[in-house]
Design an enzyme around this catalytic site. Sequence first.
Site, PDB file in Angstrom:
ATOM      1  N   HIS A 159       0.864  -1.185   0.000  1.00  0.00           N
ATOM      2  CA  HIS A 159       0.000   0.000   0.000  1.00  0.00           C
ATOM      3  C   HIS A 159       0.901   1.235   0.000  1.00  0.00           C
ATOM      4  O   HIS A 159       1.967   1.220   0.640  1.00  0.00           O
ATOM      5  CB  HIS A 159      -0.828   0.083   1.298  1.00  0.00           C
ATOM      6  CG  HIS A 159      -2.134  -0.640   1.288  1.00  0.00           C
ATOM      7  ND1 HIS A 159      -2.651  -1.213   2.428  1.00  0.00           N
ATOM      8  CD2 HIS A 159      -3.051  -0.844   0.305  1.00  0.00           C
ATOM      9  CE1 HIS A 159      -3.832  -1.752   2.136  1.00  0.00           C
ATOM     10  NE2 HIS A 159      -4.089  -1.543   0.865  1.00  0.00           N
ATOM     11  N   CYS A 252      -2.427   3.027   9.212  1.00  0.00           N
ATOM     12  CA  CYS A 252      -3.564   2.251   8.690  1.00  0.00           C
ATOM     13  C   CYS A 252      -4.569   1.906   9.784  1.00  0.00           C
ATOM     14  O   CYS A 252      -5.684   1.498   9.479  1.00  0.00           O
ATOM     15  CB  CYS A 252      -3.123   1.048   7.875  1.00  0.00           C
ATOM     16  SG  CYS A 252      -1.783   0.161   8.513  1.00  0.00           S
TER      17      CYS A 252
HETATM   18  N1  ARG Z   1      -3.849  -7.343   6.680  1.00  0.00           N
HETATM   19  C1  ARG Z   1      -4.237  -6.111   6.081  1.00  0.00           C
HETATM   20  C2  ARG Z   1      -4.170  -6.220   4.579  1.00  0.00           C
HETATM   21  O1  ARG Z   1      -3.308  -6.886   4.084  1.00  0.00           O
HETATM   22  C3  ARG Z   1      -3.395  -5.016   6.618  1.00  0.00           C
HETATM   23  C4  ARG Z   1      -3.633  -3.695   6.009  1.00  0.00           C
HETATM   24  C5  ARG Z   1      -2.786  -2.656   6.614  1.00  0.00           C
HETATM   25  N2  ARG Z   1      -2.859  -1.463   5.895  1.00  0.00           N
HETATM   26  C6  ARG Z   1      -1.793  -0.829   5.408  1.00  0.00           C
HETATM   27  N3  ARG Z   1      -1.964   0.266   4.773  1.00  0.00           N
HETATM   28  N4  ARG Z   1      -0.632  -1.361   5.541  1.00  0.00           N
HETATM   29  O2  ARG Z   1      -4.986  -5.673   3.875  1.00  0.00           O
END
Ligand code: ARG
Length: 260
Positions: A159, A252
């Site tokens: 992300h 997040c």
């Molecule tokens: N387990 C979640 C996923 O993979 C974690 C998301 C965390 N968000 C971030 N922006 N890193 O979607």
Amino acid sequence: MCAPDAYDLKYEINAWMSLDNRPDVPIANLQWRELHRTLTEVVGVTVDLIPQAPNAPDMVFTANAGLVRGKSVMLSEFRHAERQVEVEHFKAWFERQGFQTILPPAGCKFEGEGDALFAGETLLAGYLKRSDICSHAWLSESLGLPVLSLELVDNRWYHLDTALFVLTPSLIAFYPGAFDDYAQNVIRHNFDTIEVARSEAMQFACNAVVLGKDVVMPAGCPLLVEELARRGYTPHAVELSEFIKSGGAAKCLTLFVGGQ
Ligand code: ARG
């Protein structure tokens, strides 16, 4: 934010998640409470809560729910079915708070503030790992803002908000290794930058919440702490190890909704 009442690791959808290395849920609760306390009592912002749905262990990562602008929210369309179950809960929550909810075009994945961050009146948007680039045109047209599309090339930084955070409309901290060469050039050309070391990007240093001069960030990133302090910021490091096991940290766990 979403208190981790049903937080767990029940599937593997990113490079950090392993069913052999699940979070310690009581410790996760303490860490989340300390993050919440830091935001509300130390920094002094108001935090609204959404209850966690029992079948949505990653719902704690509220930043991935959408992108808020004024009283509208551009809702997410998650890449993985495991997380798509969250959308109805976030949609209902936003509607209860009086927001207009807008869905991405059919077949176009978008993961909210996970992949879209404002730098003043410009939107920085990541794509490839989770969000599709078609979401960028949708965001640009719907919001009437320019979008800088940044390609993410490493599965650990899947992300945008795992590899970049905005300090001011002209100052950005980022981990270059998460981006292709073109995206690195776009970032350097448009902004003053702080480069985050790989060792600290591995600690989720870039997953930081900026509120004026306060920066709430994960523990274990001394180089970034020093650089931020040198520039007049006040870093607040919070231990978030049990959330990093799921691939997320301070940012997040926090969705900007108003008053930024
Ligand atoms: N387990 C979640 C996923 O993979 C974690 C998301 C965390 N968000 C971030 N922006 N890193 O979607």
